[in-house]
Design an enzyme around this catalytic site. Structure first.
Site, PDB file in Angstrom:
ATOM      1  CE1 TYR A  33       0.091   2.010   4.272  1.00 12.04           C
ATOM      2  CE2 TYR A  33       1.024  -0.196   4.456  1.00 12.04           C
ATOM      3  CZ  TYR A  33       0.845   1.073   4.966  1.00 12.04           C
ATOM      4  OH  TYR A  33       1.414   1.419   6.159  1.00 12.04           O
ATOM      5  CE  LYS A 144       3.205   3.164   3.169  1.00 12.43           C
ATOM      6  NZ  LYS A 144       3.665   3.380   4.561  1.00 12.43           N
ATOM      7  CD  GLU A 176      10.206   1.663  10.472  1.00 16.25           C
ATOM      8  OE1 GLU A 176      10.359   2.611   9.674  1.00 16.25           O
ATOM      9  OE2 GLU A 176       9.961   0.510  10.086  1.00 16.25           O
ATOM     10  CG  LEU A 200       8.471   2.402   4.618  1.00 18.11           C
ATOM     11  CD1 LEU A 200       8.229   1.155   3.776  1.00 18.11           C
ATOM     12  CD2 LEU A 200       7.155   3.072   4.967  1.00 18.11           C
TER      13      LEU A 200
END
Length: 280
Positions: A33, A144, A176, A200
């Site tokens: 996505y 992702k 993260e 990411l």
């Protein structure tokens, strides 16, 4: 009035949108996505998001059902039909529907859905209070995918403690945030984790690092610890629909006297200014 959404070539009311129970996005989280921010009715960092979409699909041996031009047309149509001035466009591509089997199906028609979410993106930011939680996600966080259960669990753990979000920790180092890239500032040096399979590659991250360089700040891309966060001059996070957001507390310890720091505030202002210039 309901939203208009896009599914497999058609614009339909959200109540009428349907996906097969055999879709692999539902059965296996076999899907990727992107979320593209909308500001003043225009798309921010569109090409960056589409490039990352192509990379994610490629890593999972999938194709993109639409061209870049077609994707742009659909995004713009959704924004216009739903009257979105600020918010985002969510896009998801799955491997499609096939009888349940761990092996990738051959020639299954892919599923592509898109919808808008209207919400304010600009305005004063009070700063986030975060907790640290173990990073229990899989080993390819650079893709992702829609495998977001671990991130949801981390965010819920923060909410149960009355905090805003969670920063994920692995081997003693912050990877993260639950849905964002993370940064600290110490002695006018910005520190953020280097790109790898562990995080990411944020589109906003890339844009902000360019702005940091223009501010004549040193950038150090490396892992940092929770203790470094607590002792930092500032901390902040970046994400597509949050831009640059200050972090003012970690595990109950105040950062930057518990108020948003000047560097994060300035970076957010500059980012919005520059993003508006290139919005499409």
């Amino acid at each position: 009035m309901s939203r208009t959404v896009y599914i497999n070539g058609a614009f339909v009311p959200e109540e009428e949108a349907q996906v097969s129970i055999f879709d692999r996005g539902f059965l296996f989280a076999d899907a990727v996505y992107e979320v593209t921010a909308v500001l003043d009715g225009k798309l921010l960092e569109f090409d960056g998001h589409m490039a990352r979409l192509a990379r994610s699909l490629g890593e999972l041996e999938m194709e993109c059902p639409l061209t870049r031009g077609e994707l742009l047309e659909v995004h713009r149509e959704l924004v216009e039909r739903n009257g979105v001035e600020q918010g985002g466009v969510y896009l998801q591509v799955t491997r499609g529907a096939a009888d349940r089997d761990f092996v990738f199906p051959k020639n299954a028609p892919q599923t592509m859905v898109m919808f808008t979410q209207a919400r304010p993106l600009t305005g004063e930011k009070k700063g986030l209070k975060v907790i640290s939680t173990p990073d229990i996600r899989w080993g390819r966080r650079d893709i992702k995918t829609v495998q977001l259960l671990a991130a949801s669990m981390s965010k819920m753990a923060a909410k149960k403690q009355g905090k805003d979000d969670a920063w994920l920790v692995e081997d003693g180092f912050v990877t993260e945030g639950s849905s964002n890239n993370t940064y600290i500032v110490k002695d006018n040096k910005l520190v953020t984790r280097h790109l790898s399979n562990s995080i990411l590659p944020g589109i906003t991250r890339a844009a902000v690092l360019k702005l940091v360089a223009e501010l004549d700040m040193e950038i150090e891309e490396r892992p940092f610890t929770v203790e470094e966060v607590k002792q930092a001059d500032e901390a902040f996070m970046t994400a597509a629909t949050s831009f640059v957001c200050p972090v003012v507390e970690m595990d109950g310890t105040a950062i930057s006297d518990g108020v948003p720091g000047p560097i994060a505030k300035r970076l957010n202002e500059i980012y919005i200014e520059e993003a508006r210039k290139s919005a499409i």
